[in-house]
Design a protein around this motif. Structure first.
Motif, PDB file in Angstrom:
ATOM      1  N   PRO A   1      16.267 -27.580 -46.704  1.00 16.98           N
ATOM      2  CA  PRO A   1      15.944 -27.058 -45.247  1.00 16.98           C
ATOM      3  C   PRO A   1      17.328 -26.808 -44.640  1.00 16.98           C
ATOM      4  O   PRO A   1      18.231 -27.138 -44.985  1.00 16.98           O
ATOM      5  CB  PRO A   1      15.347 -28.318 -44.715  1.00 16.98           C
ATOM      6  CG  PRO A   1      14.778 -29.033 -45.677  1.00 16.98           C
ATOM      7  CD  PRO A   1      15.720 -28.694 -46.864  1.00 16.98           C
ATOM      8  N   ILE A   2      17.272 -25.820 -43.538  1.00 17.63           N
ATOM      9  CA  ILE A   2      18.374 -25.367 -42.843  1.00 17.63           C
ATOM     10  C   ILE A   2      19.130 -26.519 -42.332  1.00 17.63           C
ATOM     11  O   ILE A   2      20.440 -26.726 -42.076  1.00 17.63           O
ATOM     12  CB  ILE A   2      18.081 -24.248 -42.043  1.00 17.63           C
ATOM     13  CG1 ILE A   2      17.951 -23.007 -42.601  1.00 17.63           C
ATOM     14  CG2 ILE A   2      19.316 -23.930 -40.887  1.00 17.63           C
ATOM     15  CD1 ILE A   2      17.426 -21.777 -41.883  1.00 17.63           C
ATOM     16  N   GLY A   3      18.254 -27.555 -41.582  1.00 20.08           N
ATOM     17  CA  GLY A   3      18.840 -28.655 -41.098  1.00 20.08           C
ATOM     18  C   GLY A   3      19.758 -29.520 -41.924  1.00 20.08           C
ATOM     19  O   GLY A   3      20.597 -30.182 -41.303  1.00 20.08           O
ATOM     20  N   LYS A   4      19.467 -29.563 -43.226  1.00 16.44           N
ATOM     21  CA  LYS A   4      20.324 -30.354 -44.224  1.00 16.44           C
ATOM     22  C   LYS A   4      21.582 -29.442 -44.534  1.00 16.44           C
ATOM     23  O   LYS A   4      22.672 -29.844 -45.087  1.00 16.44           O
ATOM     24  CB  LYS A   4      19.605 -30.703 -45.532  1.00 16.44           C
ATOM     25  CG  LYS A   4      18.649 -31.774 -45.125  1.00 16.44           C
ATOM     26  CD  LYS A   4      18.071 -32.067 -46.441  1.00 16.44           C
ATOM     27  CE  LYS A   4      17.017 -33.327 -46.140  1.00 16.44           C
ATOM     28  NZ  LYS A   4      16.405 -33.617 -47.163  1.00 16.44           N
ATOM     29  N   LEU A   5      21.731 -28.246 -44.514  1.00 12.42           N
ATOM     30  CA  LEU A   5      22.808 -27.267 -45.002  1.00 12.42           C
ATOM     31  C   LEU A   5      23.763 -26.996 -43.750  1.00 12.42           C
ATOM     32  O   LEU A   5      24.816 -26.542 -43.884  1.00 12.42           O
ATOM     33  CB  LEU A   5      21.945 -25.981 -45.671  1.00 12.42           C
ATOM     34  CG  LEU A   5      21.259 -25.934 -46.698  1.00 12.42           C
ATOM     35  CD1 LEU A   5      20.620 -24.809 -47.410  1.00 12.42           C
ATOM     36  CD2 LEU A   5      22.294 -26.719 -47.813  1.00 12.42           C
ATOM     37  N   ARG A   6      23.116 -26.854 -42.390  1.00 11.11           N
ATOM     38  CA  ARG A   6      24.023 -26.574 -41.459  1.00 11.11           C
ATOM     39  C   ARG A   6      25.049 -27.696 -41.272  1.00 11.11           C
ATOM     40  O   ARG A   6      24.990 -28.762 -41.478  1.00 11.11           O
ATOM     41  CB  ARG A   6      23.272 -26.378 -40.225  1.00 11.11           C
ATOM     42  CG  ARG A   6      22.101 -27.293 -39.860  1.00 11.11           C
ATOM     43  CD  ARG A   6      21.701 -26.659 -38.314  1.00 11.11           C
ATOM     44  NE  ARG A   6      22.751 -26.737 -37.206  1.00 11.11           N
ATOM     45  CZ  ARG A   6      23.431 -27.856 -36.575  1.00 11.11           C
ATOM     46  NH1 ARG A   6      23.134 -29.075 -36.973  1.00 11.11           N
ATOM     47  NH2 ARG A   6      24.150 -27.528 -35.600  1.00 11.11           N
ATOM     48  N   GLY A   7      26.078 -27.106 -40.559  1.00 10.96           N
ATOM     49  CA  GLY A   7      27.187 -28.200 -40.058  1.00 10.96           C
ATOM     50  C   GLY A   7      28.295 -28.225 -40.898  1.00 10.96           C
ATOM     51  O   GLY A   7      28.999 -29.117 -40.622  1.00 10.96           O
ATOM     52  N   ARG A   8      28.123 -27.614 -42.255  1.00 10.47           N
ATOM     53  CA  ARG A   8      29.228 -27.429 -42.880  1.00 10.47           C
ATOM     54  C   ARG A   8      29.609 -26.107 -43.401  1.00 10.47           C
ATOM     55  O   ARG A   8      28.676 -25.187 -43.563  1.00 10.47           O
ATOM     56  CB  ARG A   8      29.140 -28.521 -44.150  1.00 10.47           C
ATOM     57  CG  ARG A   8      28.031 -28.339 -45.052  1.00 10.47           C
ATOM     58  CD  ARG A   8      27.835 -29.418 -46.073  1.00 10.47           C
ATOM     59  NE  ARG A   8      26.997 -28.989 -46.970  1.00 10.47           N
ATOM     60  CZ  ARG A   8      25.698 -29.451 -46.994  1.00 10.47           C
ATOM     61  NH1 ARG A   8      25.054 -29.870 -46.000  1.00 10.47           N
ATOM     62  NH2 ARG A   8      24.709 -29.116 -48.096  1.00 10.47           N
ATOM     63  N   VAL A   9      30.730 -25.932 -44.230  1.00  6.72           N
ATOM     64  CA  VAL A   9      31.137 -24.827 -44.900  1.00  6.72           C
ATOM     65  C   VAL A   9      30.708 -24.462 -46.206  1.00  6.72           C
ATOM     66  O   VAL A   9      31.148 -25.380 -47.085  1.00  6.72           O
ATOM     67  CB  VAL A   9      32.663 -24.390 -44.629  1.00  6.72           C
ATOM     68  CG1 VAL A   9      33.065 -22.970 -44.929  1.00  6.72           C
ATOM     69  CG2 VAL A   9      33.114 -24.642 -43.001  1.00  6.72           C
ATOM     70  N   HIS A  10      30.160 -23.637 -46.417  1.00  7.70           N
ATOM     71  CA  HIS A  10      29.777 -23.138 -47.963  1.00  7.70           C
ATOM     72  C   HIS A  10      30.514 -22.103 -48.277  1.00  7.70           C
ATOM     73  O   HIS A  10      31.122 -21.786 -47.540  1.00  7.70           O
ATOM     74  CB  HIS A  10      28.174 -22.976 -48.049  1.00  7.70           C
ATOM     75  CG  HIS A  10      27.389 -23.984 -47.453  1.00  7.70           C
ATOM     76  ND1 HIS A  10      26.727 -25.035 -48.373  1.00  7.70           N
ATOM     77  CD2 HIS A  10      26.726 -24.035 -46.151  1.00  7.70           C
ATOM     78  CE1 HIS A  10      26.074 -25.891 -47.503  1.00  7.70           C
ATOM     79  NE2 HIS A  10      26.105 -25.384 -46.291  1.00  7.70           N
ATOM     80  N   ARG A  11      30.346 -21.583 -49.503  1.00  6.40           N
ATOM     81  CA  ARG A  11      30.997 -20.411 -50.184  1.00  6.40           C
ATOM     82  C   ARG A  11      30.209 -19.609 -50.881  1.00  6.40           C
ATOM     83  O   ARG A  11      29.289 -19.987 -51.751  1.00  6.40           O
ATOM     84  CB  ARG A  11      31.904 -21.095 -51.258  1.00  6.40           C
ATOM     85  CG  ARG A  11      33.106 -21.770 -50.577  1.00  6.40           C
ATOM     86  CD  ARG A  11      34.185 -20.911 -49.812  1.00  6.40           C
ATOM     87  NE  ARG A  11      35.128 -21.487 -49.134  1.00  6.40           N
ATOM     88  CZ  ARG A  11      36.303 -21.040 -48.773  1.00  6.40           C
ATOM     89  NH1 ARG A  11      36.678 -19.573 -48.811  1.00  6.40           N
ATOM     90  NH2 ARG A  11      37.239 -22.031 -48.071  1.00  6.40           N
ATOM     91  N   TYR A  12      30.345 -18.352 -50.610  1.00  4.76           N
ATOM     92  CA  TYR A  12      29.416 -17.410 -51.388  1.00  4.76           C
ATOM     93  C   TYR A  12      30.789 -16.478 -51.966  1.00  4.76           C
ATOM     94  O   TYR A  12      31.360 -15.447 -51.036  1.00  4.76           O
ATOM     95  CB  TYR A  12      28.552 -16.416 -50.400  1.00  4.76           C
ATOM     96  CG  TYR A  12      27.765 -15.348 -51.121  1.00  4.76           C
ATOM     97  CD1 TYR A  12      26.837 -15.455 -51.937  1.00  4.76           C
ATOM     98  CD2 TYR A  12      28.535 -13.966 -50.952  1.00  4.76           C
ATOM     99  CE1 TYR A  12      26.114 -14.365 -52.636  1.00  4.76           C
ATOM    100  CE2 TYR A  12      27.957 -12.756 -51.468  1.00  4.76           C
ATOM    101  CZ  TYR A  12      26.764 -13.135 -52.632  1.00  4.76           C
ATOM    102  OH  TYR A  12      26.274 -11.997 -53.119  1.00  4.76           O
ATOM    103  N   GLN A  13      30.535 -16.066 -53.320  1.00  5.38           N
ATOM    104  CA  GLN A  13      31.670 -15.415 -54.009  1.00  5.38           C
ATOM    105  C   GLN A  13      33.042 -15.514 -53.441  1.00  5.38           C
ATOM    106  O   GLN A  13      33.703 -14.769 -53.135  1.00  5.38           O
ATOM    107  CB  GLN A  13      31.243 -13.883 -53.741  1.00  5.38           C
ATOM    108  CG  GLN A  13      29.864 -13.536 -54.304  1.00  5.38           C
ATOM    109  CD  GLN A  13      29.833 -13.686 -55.954  1.00  5.38           C
ATOM    110  OE1 GLN A  13      30.841 -13.592 -56.606  1.00  5.38           O
ATOM    111  NE2 GLN A  13      28.719 -13.873 -56.544  1.00  5.38           N
ATOM    112  N   GLY A  14      33.262 -16.763 -53.141  1.00  8.15           N
ATOM    113  CA  GLY A  14      34.820 -17.129 -52.454  1.00  8.15           C
ATOM    114  C   GLY A  14      34.893 -16.947 -50.731  1.00  8.15           C
ATOM    115  O   GLY A  14      35.789 -17.241 -50.425  1.00  8.15           O
TER     116      GLY A  14
END
Length: 279
Positions: A228-241
């Motif tokens: 869920p978005i609620g668990k993924l938001r609040g931090r920085v992820h990476r897509y192809q760097g």
């Protein structure tokens, strides 16, 4: 009581004889006056009425080559877009490739494709889900009430979707799908897969410092995550760097006003990453 001769005549005429119930007095019937005997009456032959012949059933085709149904033409499923063929395209050829795409059935129901809008070298790239009715009519992502809310959020950070100006204050907006699903249904996995090469190439051309993924299907397409978005938001992820921040879709925020504050926090986090040059 009927005489035998009268009864025979009535039976010959096809009339049913009435017999008085038992116990009732019988009414005598006067005999006709004596005279020459009446000629014998022959019983009339029953008249047969013409009956329409039943309809003859249609002859069924007999087995054999002549009766076989014509073969149906083989339906070839649409082929997925070749990532290798798309990866070398510049903006205009890429736009033309999207406009002529028939890789899935959405091409048969769309009004037009929704390519993207914004500055081609913007530092921000916003990725949404799929076009809606207004986007399908105008050919531009994030229009209507959801687009107005997004523009207001961007203005609060001195950002704009304008195609000209300083790239640091500009965004480029694209969707995971370039065609509207009928009745605004959710995108199908095979539709997202066939359309993905176009989005990949757009990200390569923009080279953003920050990607803002808005909505569940944008997150699934970029992060390959079903959380869920609620668990993924609040931090920085990476897509192809490239740094990527997850947030809610503006259409969702219009229905869930308390989450607007959380979405604002997500935009502030993305702005901090963009100011640091993506580090």
């Amino acid at each position: 009581m009927w005489s035998e001769r009268q009864a025979a005549m009535l039976r010959a005429m096809g009339l049913r004889l009435w017999q008085p119930p038992a116990g009732e007095a019988e009414v005598p019937i006067a005999e006709p006056a004596a005279g020459p005997p009446a000629p014998a009456v022959e019983a009339a032959a029953p008249v047969s009425l013409p009956v329409a012949a039943p309809p003859r059933p249609e002859p069924r085709p007999t087995a054999g080559p002549a009766a076989a149904a014509p073969p149906r033409p083989a339906v070839t499923p649409p082929a997925a877009v070749d990532l290798g063929a798309v990866s070398g395209l510049d903006w205009q050829p890429l736009r033309e490739a999207v406009a002529g795409c028939t890789a899935c059935a959405l091409s048969q129901s769309r009004t037009q494709t929704v390519f993207g809008v914004g500055h081609p070298q913007a530092r921000w790239m916003i990725v949404g889900e799929a076009p809606g009715e207004q986007e399908d009519l105008r050919g531009e992502p994030f229009v209507g009430p959801a687009g107005q809310l997004l523009d207001a959020m961007l203005r609060a950070l001195a950002l704009s979707r304008a195609a000209e100006g300083e790239p640091a204050q500009r965004v480029y907006i694209a969707n995971t799908l370039k065609c509207r699903p009928p009745r605004n249904r959710n995108p199908a996995p095979e539709e997202l897969q066939r359309c993905e090469p176009f989005l990949v190439r757009q990200i390569e051309l923009v080279q953003p410092r920050i990607i803002l993924a808005m909505g569940r299907f944008a997150v699934q397409a970029l992060l390959r995550s079903s959380e869920p978005i609620g668990k993924l938001r609040g931090r920085v992820h990476r897509y192809q760097g490239v740094p990527l921040v997850v947030t809610y879709h503006p259409a969702y925020l219009l229905r869930n006003l308390p989450d607007k504050a959380r979405a604002w926090d997500d935009l502030c986090l993305a702005a901090e990453v963009a100011e640091r040059g993506g580090s």
